[in-house]
Design a protein around this motif. Structure first.
Motif, short mmCIF file in Angstrom:
data_model
loop_
_atom_site.label_atom_id
_atom_site.label_comp_id
_atom_site.label_asym_id
_atom_site.label_seq_id
_atom_site.Cartn_x
_atom_site.Cartn_y
_atom_site.Cartn_z
N MET A 1 6.19 -22.29 -5.05
CA MET A 1 6.32 -21.97 -3.63
C MET A 1 4.93 -21.73 -3.03
SD MET A 1 8.61 -18.99 -1.90
CE MET A 1 7.45 -17.66 -1.67
N LYS A 2 4.69 -22.37 -1.91
CA LYS A 2 3.39 -22.21 -1.24
C LYS A 2 3.42 -20.96 -0.37
CE LYS A 2 1.30 -26.46 -1.77
NZ LYS A 2 -0.05 -26.87 -1.89
N VAL A 3 2.30 -20.24 -0.39
CA VAL A 3 2.15 -19.03 0.42
C VAL A 3 0.77 -19.04 1.07
CG1 VAL A 3 3.70 -17.62 -1.01
CG2 VAL A 3 1.25 -17.70 -1.53
N CYS A 4 0.61 -18.21 2.08
CA CYS A 4 -0.67 -18.09 2.76
C CYS A 4 -0.84 -16.63 3.20
CB CYS A 4 -0.71 -19.03 3.97
SG CYS A 4 -2.37 -19.43 4.50
N TYR A 5 -2.01 -16.07 2.92
CA TYR A 5 -2.30 -14.68 3.29
C TYR A 5 -3.68 -14.57 3.92
CZ TYR A 5 1.62 -13.19 0.34
OH TYR A 5 2.86 -13.01 -0.20
N MET A 6 -3.81 -13.59 4.81
CA MET A 6 -5.12 -13.17 5.30
C MET A 6 -5.40 -11.85 4.61
SD MET A 6 -6.25 -15.46 7.33
CE MET A 6 -7.62 -14.62 8.11
N ALA A 7 -6.62 -11.70 4.10
CA ALA A 7 -7.02 -10.44 3.48
C ALA A 7 -8.29 -9.96 4.15
CB ALA A 7 -7.25 -10.64 1.98
N TYR A 8 -8.34 -8.66 4.42
CA TYR A 8 -9.51 -8.04 5.05
C TYR A 8 -10.07 -7.02 4.07
CZ TYR A 8 -7.37 -10.34 9.01
OH TYR A 8 -6.82 -11.29 9.83
N VAL A 9 -11.27 -7.30 3.56
CA VAL A 9 -11.86 -6.50 2.49
C VAL A 9 -12.90 -5.56 3.08
CG1 VAL A 9 -12.96 -6.58 0.23
CG2 VAL A 9 -11.51 -8.49 0.96
N SER A 10 -12.75 -4.26 2.83
CA SER A 10 -13.68 -3.23 3.32
C SER A 10 -14.49 -2.66 2.18
CB SER A 10 -12.90 -2.09 3.98
OG SER A 10 -12.11 -2.57 5.04
N GLY A 11 -15.67 -2.15 2.51
CA GLY A 11 -16.54 -1.52 1.53
C GLY A 11 -17.94 -2.12 1.64
N ILE A 12 -18.67 -2.12 0.53
CA ILE A 12 -19.98 -2.77 0.50
C ILE A 12 -19.72 -4.20 0.05
CG2 ILE A 12 -22.32 -2.73 -0.48
CD1 ILE A 12 -21.84 0.32 -0.94
N VAL A 13 -19.42 -5.06 1.03
CA VAL A 13 -18.98 -6.42 0.72
C VAL A 13 -19.78 -7.49 1.46
CG1 VAL A 13 -16.65 -5.77 0.02
CG2 VAL A 13 -17.11 -6.20 2.43
N LYS B 1 -9.53 -7.05 -4.84
CA LYS B 1 -9.51 -5.58 -4.89
C LYS B 1 -10.59 -5.04 -5.82
CE LYS B 1 -4.72 -5.39 -3.58
NZ LYS B 1 -3.34 -5.43 -4.01
N ILE B 2 -11.13 -5.91 -6.69
CA ILE B 2 -12.21 -5.54 -7.61
C ILE B 2 -13.53 -6.11 -7.10
CG2 ILE B 2 -13.04 -5.74 -9.99
CD1 ILE B 2 -9.96 -6.37 -10.62
N GLY B 3 -13.54 -7.42 -6.82
CA GLY B 3 -14.73 -8.09 -6.31
C GLY B 3 -15.78 -8.28 -7.38
N PRO B 4 -16.92 -8.87 -7.01
CA PRO B 4 -18.01 -9.04 -7.97
C PRO B 4 -18.67 -7.70 -8.28
CG PRO B 4 -18.70 -9.75 -5.79
CD PRO B 4 -17.24 -9.43 -5.69
N LYS B 5 -19.43 -7.66 -9.37
CA LYS B 5 -20.10 -6.41 -9.78
C LYS B 5 -21.03 -5.85 -8.70
CE LYS B 5 -20.13 -6.75 -14.80
NZ LYS B 5 -19.64 -8.04 -15.28
N SER B 6 -21.59 -6.76 -7.88
CA SER B 6 -22.56 -6.35 -6.86
C SER B 6 -21.89 -5.66 -5.66
CB SER B 6 -23.33 -7.58 -6.36
OG SER B 6 -22.42 -8.60 -5.95
N VAL C 1 -15.71 -2.50 -3.41
CA VAL C 1 -14.53 -2.69 -2.57
C VAL C 1 -13.83 -1.34 -2.39
CG1 VAL C 1 -12.29 -3.85 -2.36
CG2 VAL C 1 -14.24 -5.06 -3.34
N GLU C 2 -13.61 -0.97 -1.12
CA GLU C 2 -12.91 0.29 -0.83
C GLU C 2 -11.43 0.04 -0.54
OE1 GLU C 2 -15.11 2.16 2.30
OE2 GLU C 2 -16.88 2.38 1.04
N SER C 3 -11.13 -1.02 0.20
CA SER C 3 -9.73 -1.32 0.48
C SER C 3 -9.56 -2.79 0.84
CB SER C 3 -9.19 -0.45 1.63
OG SER C 3 -9.81 -0.82 2.85
N VAL C 4 -8.34 -3.29 0.64
CA VAL C 4 -8.00 -4.67 1.00
C VAL C 4 -6.68 -4.63 1.76
CG1 VAL C 4 -7.50 -7.00 0.17
CG2 VAL C 4 -9.13 -5.56 -1.08
N LEU C 5 -6.71 -5.07 3.01
CA LEU C 5 -5.51 -5.17 3.84
C LEU C 5 -5.03 -6.62 3.75
CD1 LEU C 5 -3.55 -4.08 6.04
CD2 LEU C 5 -5.25 -4.79 7.71
N VAL C 6 -3.79 -6.83 3.30
CA VAL C 6 -3.27 -8.19 3.13
C VAL C 6 -2.10 -8.40 4.08
CG1 VAL C 6 -2.19 -9.79 1.49
CG2 VAL C 6 -3.96 -8.20 0.70
N GLU C 7 -2.15 -9.51 4.82
CA GLU C 7 -1.09 -9.85 5.78
C GLU C 7 -0.61 -11.27 5.52
OE1 GLU C 7 -3.06 -9.44 9.54
OE2 GLU C 7 -3.04 -7.26 9.47
N PRO C 8 0.73 -11.47 5.40
CA PRO C 8 1.24 -12.83 5.22
C PRO C 8 1.04 -13.67 6.48
CG PRO C 8 3.04 -11.26 5.41
CD PRO C 8 1.78 -10.47 5.42
#
Length: 90
Positions: free
Chosen positions: A1-13, A62-67, A70-77
């Motif tokens: 099944m195909k899906v699509c999401y927008m994610a907004y990543v906060s923190g030192i990103v 939600k983890i991201g690269p070592k550099s 990530v503080e939070s990830v808001l995901v919207e379908p």
């Protein structure tokens, strides 16, 4: 099944290679879409494709690269879109 999401990543990103590493992860998983920096310091990710690889990418965000810190990830379908490849938008 195909899906699509927008994610907004906060923190030192921003300024830590987050977009590059996100693109590498997405391409390895076969996920299409894009990643871009937002004016408010967040990173926006559009991820489309088969459900399991997209969920794997969202979990990685939600983890991201070592550099990054990530503080939070808001995901919207979103409505499923046919996007070719996964690119970094500037």
């Amino acid at each position: 099944m195909k899906v699509c999401y927008m994610a907004y990543v906060s923190g030192i990103v921003q300024g830590v290679g987050f977009r590059y590493y996100t693109q590498q992860q997405a391409m390895a998983l076969g996920v299409t879409g894009y990643v871009c920096n937002m004016d408010d310091g967040r990173v926006e990710v559009c991820a489309c494709g088969e459900q399991q690889p997209v969920e794997t990418l969202l979990a990685w965000l939600k983890i991201g690269p070592k550099s990054a810190r990530v503080e939070s990830v808001l995901v919207e379908p979103r409505a499923v879109k046919d996007i070719e490849g996964f690119r970094i938008k500037y």
